[in-house]
Design a protein around this motif. Structure first.
Motif, PDB file in Angstrom:
ATOM      1  N   ALA A 165     -16.417  23.490  36.374  1.00 26.45           N
ATOM      2  CA  ALA A 165     -17.196  22.257  36.518  1.00 26.45           C
ATOM      3  C   ALA A 165     -18.066  22.007  35.292  1.00 26.45           C
ATOM      4  O   ALA A 165     -18.171  20.872  34.805  1.00 26.45           O
ATOM      5  N   TYR A 166     -18.695  23.051  34.769  1.00 23.69           N
ATOM      6  CA  TYR A 166     -19.510  22.901  33.558  1.00 23.69           C
ATOM      7  C   TYR A 166     -18.648  22.453  32.383  1.00 23.69           C
ATOM      8  O   TYR A 166     -19.065  21.595  31.585  1.00 23.69           O
ATOM      9  N   LEU A 167     -17.457  23.012  32.264  1.00 27.20           N
ATOM     10  CA  LEU A 167     -16.569  22.641  31.157  1.00 27.20           C
ATOM     11  C   LEU A 167     -16.154  21.176  31.273  1.00 27.20           C
ATOM     12  O   LEU A 167     -16.104  20.456  30.259  1.00 27.20           O
ATOM     13  N   VAL A 168     -15.881  20.709  32.482  1.00 26.88           N
ATOM     14  CA  VAL A 168     -15.527  19.302  32.686  1.00 26.88           C
ATOM     15  C   VAL A 168     -16.682  18.396  32.288  1.00 26.88           C
ATOM     16  O   VAL A 168     -16.503  17.389  31.576  1.00 26.88           O
ATOM     17  N   VAL A 169     -17.888  18.740  32.722  1.00 30.17           N
ATOM     18  CA  VAL A 169     -19.053  17.906  32.426  1.00 30.17           C
ATOM     19  C   VAL A 169     -19.364  17.896  30.933  1.00 30.17           C
ATOM     20  O   VAL A 169     -19.607  16.833  30.340  1.00 30.17           O
ATOM     21  N   TRP A 170     -19.352  19.068  30.309  1.00 28.15           N
ATOM     22  CA  TRP A 170     -19.561  19.136  28.868  1.00 28.15           C
ATOM     23  C   TRP A 170     -18.526  18.277  28.138  1.00 28.15           C
ATOM     24  O   TRP A 170     -18.852  17.557  27.178  1.00 28.15           O
ATOM     25  N   SER A 171     -17.278  18.365  28.567  1.00 28.07           N
ATOM     26  CA  SER A 171     -16.202  17.631  27.902  1.00 28.07           C
ATOM     27  C   SER A 171     -16.404  16.124  28.022  1.00 28.07           C
ATOM     28  O   SER A 171     -16.213  15.373  27.045  1.00 28.07           O
ATOM     29  N   LEU A 172     -16.804  15.654  29.194  1.00 27.51           N
ATOM     30  CA  LEU A 172     -17.069  14.223  29.364  1.00 27.51           C
ATOM     31  C   LEU A 172     -18.231  13.765  28.484  1.00 27.51           C
ATOM     32  O   LEU A 172     -18.150  12.721  27.826  1.00 27.51           O
ATOM     33  N   LEU A 173     -19.300  14.536  28.475  1.00 29.31           N
ATOM     34  CA  LEU A 173     -20.478  14.154  27.690  1.00 29.31           C
ATOM     35  C   LEU A 173     -20.175  14.122  26.195  1.00 29.31           C
ATOM     36  O   LEU A 173     -20.647  13.233  25.473  1.00 29.31           O
ATOM     37  N   LEU A 174     -19.387  15.078  25.723  1.00 27.41           N
ATOM     38  CA  LEU A 174     -19.091  15.167  24.289  1.00 27.41           C
ATOM     39  C   LEU A 174     -17.995  14.203  23.859  1.00 27.41           C
ATOM     40  O   LEU A 174     -18.007  13.692  22.731  1.00 27.41           O
ATOM     41  N   ALA A 175     -17.032  13.959  24.740  1.00 23.62           N
ATOM     42  CA  ALA A 175     -15.918  13.080  24.373  1.00 23.62           C
ATOM     43  C   ALA A 175     -16.277  11.603  24.464  1.00 23.62           C
ATOM     44  O   ALA A 175     -15.682  10.778  23.768  1.00 23.62           O
ATOM     45  N   ALA A 176     -17.248  11.258  25.317  1.00 18.45           N
ATOM     46  CA  ALA A 176     -17.594   9.841  25.502  1.00 18.45           C
ATOM     47  C   ALA A 176     -18.021   9.170  24.196  1.00 18.45           C
ATOM     48  O   ALA A 176     -17.490   8.105  23.849  1.00 18.45           O
ATOM     49  N   PRO A 177     -18.973   9.739  23.429  1.00 14.31           N
ATOM     50  CA  PRO A 177     -19.335   9.083  22.167  1.00 14.31           C
ATOM     51  C   PRO A 177     -18.195   9.097  21.157  1.00 14.31           C
ATOM     52  O   PRO A 177     -18.060   8.158  20.364  1.00 14.31           O
ATOM     53  N   ARG A 178     -17.373  10.137  21.181  1.00 12.51           N
ATOM     54  CA  ARG A 178     -16.243  10.165  20.249  1.00 12.51           C
ATOM     55  C   ARG A 178     -15.274   9.021  20.550  1.00 12.51           C
ATOM     56  O   ARG A 178     -14.699   8.436  19.637  1.00 12.51           O
ATOM     57  N   SER A 179     -15.070   8.703  21.823  1.00 15.71           N
ATOM     58  CA  SER A 179     -14.151   7.613  22.159  1.00 15.71           C
ATOM     59  C   SER A 179     -14.661   6.280  21.623  1.00 15.71           C
ATOM     60  O   SER A 179     -13.859   5.410  21.254  1.00 15.71           O
ATOM     61  N   VAL A 180     -15.987   6.121  21.568  1.00 17.91           N
ATOM     62  CA  VAL A 180     -16.553   4.894  20.999  1.00 17.91           C
ATOM     63  C   VAL A 180     -16.312   4.847  19.492  1.00 17.91           C
ATOM     64  O   VAL A 180     -15.985   3.796  18.929  1.00 17.91           O
ATOM     65  N   VAL A 181     -16.475   5.995  18.829  1.00 17.36           N
ATOM     66  CA  VAL A 181     -16.180   6.074  17.392  1.00 17.36           C
ATOM     67  C   VAL A 181     -14.716   5.747  17.133  1.00 17.36           C
ATOM     68  O   VAL A 181     -14.384   5.005  16.195  1.00 17.36           O
ATOM     69  N   GLU A 182     -13.817   6.261  17.978  1.00 15.80           N
ATOM     70  CA  GLU A 182     -12.397   5.967  17.839  1.00 15.80           C
ATOM     71  C   GLU A 182     -12.123   4.481  18.043  1.00 15.80           C
ATOM     72  O   GLU A 182     -11.259   3.901  17.361  1.00 15.80           O
TER      73      GLU A 182
END
Length: 235
Positions: A165-182
Motif C-alpha cells: 500500500a505504501y508503494l502504491v501511494v508513493w508511486s501515485l504521489l511521485l508519478a502525478a507531477p511527472r505526468s503533467v511534465v509529460e
C-alpha cells in the motif's frame, strides 16, 4: 466470504516506521523515473486519471458512455451532456489532479492504519470501471490491476500488505507531477490540441499553459503533504 472481505478491509495495521516508508519512497522514485518502471506505474496513473473524469462526470449529472485505456498508457473517458458550462469544465479538470489527490488521501489512510482498506478500495474502483471499459486492452489493464491487488490483499501478511500500500501511494504521489511534465512535453512536440489542458482552454478562454501550471501545483502540493504524512517522525 463477504464478512471475511469486510474484516480484511477494515482491519488496521500500525503505520510503517519512517525509515521503511522512506525506503519504499526511494523504490517508487526509481520506478517512476526509469523508462520501464514509469510505463508500468503510468498504467495505474491513467486508470486513476480516467476514474477521476468518470467520477466527476457522474457527480455533475453527465451520462457516462465509456472509458478506453490504450497500450501507449493514454486513455479517454466519454460522457454526454452539455458541451460547455461548469459541469464540463469540472469533468475535464478532474483528470490530472486525480492521482495526486488519491495519493494524498491514501497517505492519510495509511497514517490511520488502513492499508488494507486502501488496497480493497482500489479493487472496488477496478470492479466499478469494468462496466465502463469499452476496449479489450483497457479491460485487460483493469482486470489485471484489480485481480493482482485483490490477490495480494487476500494472501499476504499485514506488514507486507502495508508495504504494498505504501508503494502504491508513493508511486501515485511521485508519478502525478511527472505526468503533467509529460503533458507539456507532448504539447510542445505534437501540438496536443486534444489534451485536457487544451480542452479547458477552449471551454474557459484561459491559456492551456495556465491549466498545466494549475495541474502541476496541485500535484506538487499533494506530494509535499503526502511526503510529510508518510515520513512522520523524520527529524
Amino acid at each position: 466470504m463477504l464478512l471475511d472481505l469486510w474484516d480484511r478491509a477494515t482491519t488496521t495495521q500500525p503505520p510503517l516506521t519512517w525509515p521503511v516508508s522512506l525506503l519504499l519512497g526511494v523504490v517508487a522514485l526509481a520506478l517512476t523515473w526509469s523508462p520501464a518502471g514509469y510505463r508500468l506505474v503510468r498504467h495505474l496513473v491513467t486508470l486513476v486519471h480516467e476514474a477521476g473524469h468518470a467520477l466527476v462526470a457522474a457527480l455533475v449529472g453527465r451520462r457516462l458512455t465509456g472509458i478506453r485505456l490504450h497500450s501507449d498508457t493514454s486513455g479517454v473517458t466519454v460522457s454526454r451532456g452539455r458541451p460547455r458550462g461548469p459541469g464540463m469544465v469540472a469533468t475535464v479538470l478532474a483528470g490530472y489532479p486525480a492521482p495526486a489527490l488519491v495519493g494524498l488521501a491514501g497517505a492519510y489512510l495509511l497514517g490511520a492504519g488502513y492499508a488494507a482498506g486502501l488496497l480493497w478500495g482500489l479493487v472496488l474502483t477496478c470492479a466499478l470501471m469494468l462496466v465502463l471499459i469499452r476496449n479489450l486492452y483497457g479491460l485487460w489493464v483493469v482486470l489485471a490491476t484489480g485481480a493482482s491487488v485483490a490477490l495480494l490483499s487476500w494472501s499476504v501478511s499485514g506488514r507486507m500488505l502495508s508495504a504494498v500500500a505504501y508503494l502504491v501511494v508513493w508511486s501515485l504521489l511521485l508519478a502525478a507531477p511527472r505526468s503533467v511534465v509529460e503533458l507539456q512535453r507532448q504539447r510542445r512536440r505534437r501540438g496536443g490540441r486534444g489534451s485536457d489542458a487544451d480542452q479547458l482552454a477552449r471551454l474557459t478562454g484561459l491559456p492551456a499553459g495556465l491549466w498545466i501550471v494549475a495541474f502541476w501545483l496541485v500535484c506538487a502540493v499533494c506530494l509535499v503533504l503526502g511526503v510529510r504524512e508518510l515520513t512522520q517522525g523524520l527529524g
